[in-house]
Design an enzyme around this catalytic site. Structure first.
Site, PDB file in Angstrom:
ATOM      1  N   TYR A 144       0.825  -1.204   0.000  1.00 45.59           N
ATOM      2  CA  TYR A 144       0.000   0.000   0.000  1.00 45.59           C
ATOM      3  C   TYR A 144       0.862   1.258   0.000  1.00 45.59           C
ATOM      4  O   TYR A 144       0.569   2.225  -0.722  1.00 45.59           O
ATOM      5  CB  TYR A 144      -0.936   0.003   1.205  1.00 45.59           C
ATOM      6  N   ARG A 151       0.829   7.218  -6.683  1.00 49.78           N
ATOM      7  CA  ARG A 151      -0.384   8.034  -6.723  1.00 49.78           C
ATOM      8  C   ARG A 151      -0.082   9.476  -6.338  1.00 49.78           C
ATOM      9  O   ARG A 151      -0.526  10.424  -7.001  1.00 49.78           O
ATOM     10  CB  ARG A 151      -1.446   7.434  -5.792  1.00 49.78           C
ATOM     11  N   ARG A 214     -11.405  13.197   3.110  1.00 48.71           N
ATOM     12  CA  ARG A 214     -12.274  12.353   3.936  1.00 48.71           C
ATOM     13  C   ARG A 214     -13.661  12.179   3.315  1.00 48.71           C
ATOM     14  O   ARG A 214     -14.338  11.191   3.565  1.00 48.71           O
ATOM     15  CB  ARG A 214     -12.413  12.955   5.333  1.00 48.71           C
ATOM     16  N   GLU A 329     -13.213  -0.873   8.245  1.00 46.10           N
ATOM     17  CA  GLU A 329     -13.249   0.393   7.522  1.00 46.10           C
ATOM     18  C   GLU A 329     -14.619   0.512   6.862  1.00 46.10           C
ATOM     19  O   GLU A 329     -15.140  -0.471   6.319  1.00 46.10           O
ATOM     20  CB  GLU A 329     -12.139   0.434   6.477  1.00 46.10           C
TER      21      GLU A 329
END
Length: 345
Positions: A144, A151, A214, A329
């Site tokens: 990750y 990214r 978020r 999550e």
């Protein structure tokens, strides 16, 4: 715009050809969460993306993203896309390798090129599903974190705002990703005052911080209920930038839901110039990622108390999460209750 079906049935629109306008409204994409994964294709005038996210067929489901007007489809580099006049859906797949940074940077750069060229520059939601997400790559960096490097470099180079996003594990190999993007000025990105913005995390979480907001509020032309939606990123038991209640799934679930509550509070939305009351929001669709299968019943009971299951479609996925110490999550899509014609099946 979106619904979840618990059956892996095909949704097709007749007489749509790649690269041609459809005669009427149809389907942008079907994302199939099932027992196998592959790269995206075009079928029946829509993008088809299978992702290996379930351990058995009984848990499979499909997200269908519908179109408001005629649909145009096409390909750009490794990407497959479909769009109407309001929004663009785009998907891609990166095969498993010893490291993702370079390929992720290239794929995201192609995304930004495509969205700009087609006139949909405002990304408002992204999903990234990585096989072996917590395992080290060939250089010893967690998968990750390696992905986050590529990214972040693409976002920085192209100067793009970071939208709501999810980064979770998959049961297959490689990286499957998809996104939604809109016209200029349609998206407002929202942070949680109880959490450090992910893109400002300290270096202890990797050489490049995760690139997402978020939540993202989407308002399209007209400003009525049908055009207003809130896309909530994958939300976990993090306060500031630190994981809370390591090993305790019930406490982690409580913190994750509390973070969502804070994020969508009227006071926090108003800080971002989004004037919606909490009671005006309806949760339409929720995905919950749970690391340990034995924790799913408890997590489901807590989520049922928070989300109104008479209005909300909830899917539970037994996969790994972006931090090895996170057990649950939660992501969500909410709309203004006054809107009409937005259904969850």
């Amino acid at each position: 715009m979106f619904h979840i079906s618990d059956r892996m049935t095909d949704t097709t629109v007749a007489s749509l050809l790649e690269g041609r306008d459809a005669a009427g409204a149809g389907v942008l994409a079907n994302v199939r969460f099932g027992t196998y994964g592959a790269g995206p294709t075009l079928a029946g005038g829509a993008v088809e993306l299978p992702i290996h996210m379930t351990h058995g067929r009984q848990h499979e489901f499909t997200e269908t993203w519908s179109a408001a007007q005629a649909v145009t489809t096409g390909r750009y580099e490794e990407l497959v896309y479909a769009h109407d006049d309001e929004r663009l859906f785009c998907a891609g797949y990166i095969p498993a390798s010893g490291g993702y940074a370079r390929d992720a940077e290239r794929a995201y750069s192609h995304i930004f090129e495509l969205t700009d060229q087609l006139g949909f520059p405002d990304l408002f939601r992204m999903w990234n599903y990585l096989g072996s997400i917590n395992d080290p790559n060939e250089s010893g960096m967690e998968t990750y974190r390696d992905f986050c490097v590529g990214r972040a470099e693409a976002f920085a180079f192209h100067g793009k705002d970071m939208p709501a996003a999810t980064g979770a594990g998959s049961l297959g190999d490689g990286l499957s990703f998809y996104l939604l993007s809109g016209r200029m000025g349609s998206a407002t990105h929202i942070e949680n005052p109880h959490q450090v913005p992910a893109y400002r995390y300290p270096v202890r979480y990797g050489p490049k911080a995760p690139s997402f907001a978020r939540a993202t509020y989407l308002a399209q032309a007209g400003g009525n209920g049908e055009s207003q939606r809130l896309f909530i990123s994958g939300t976990a038991s993090i306060i500031g930038h630190e994981t809370q209640h390591v090993g305790d799934v019930e406490a982690q679930c409580y913190v994750a839901l509390s973070n969502i509550d804070q994020l969508i509070s009227a006071a926090n939305l108003e800080r971002h110039d989004v004037r919606i009351k909490r009671d005006d929001l309806r949760f339409d669709a929720v995905k919950v990622y749970v690391r340990r299968s034995t924790d799913i019943p408890l997590v489901a009971s807590r989520c049922a108390r928070y989300f109104d299951d008479r209005e909300t479609s909830i899917a539970y996925l037994n996969v790994d999460i972006c931090r090895s110490d996170l057990l649950v999550e939660i992501e969500a899509i909410a709309s203004v209750r006054a809107q009409q014609g937005y259904t969850v099946e």
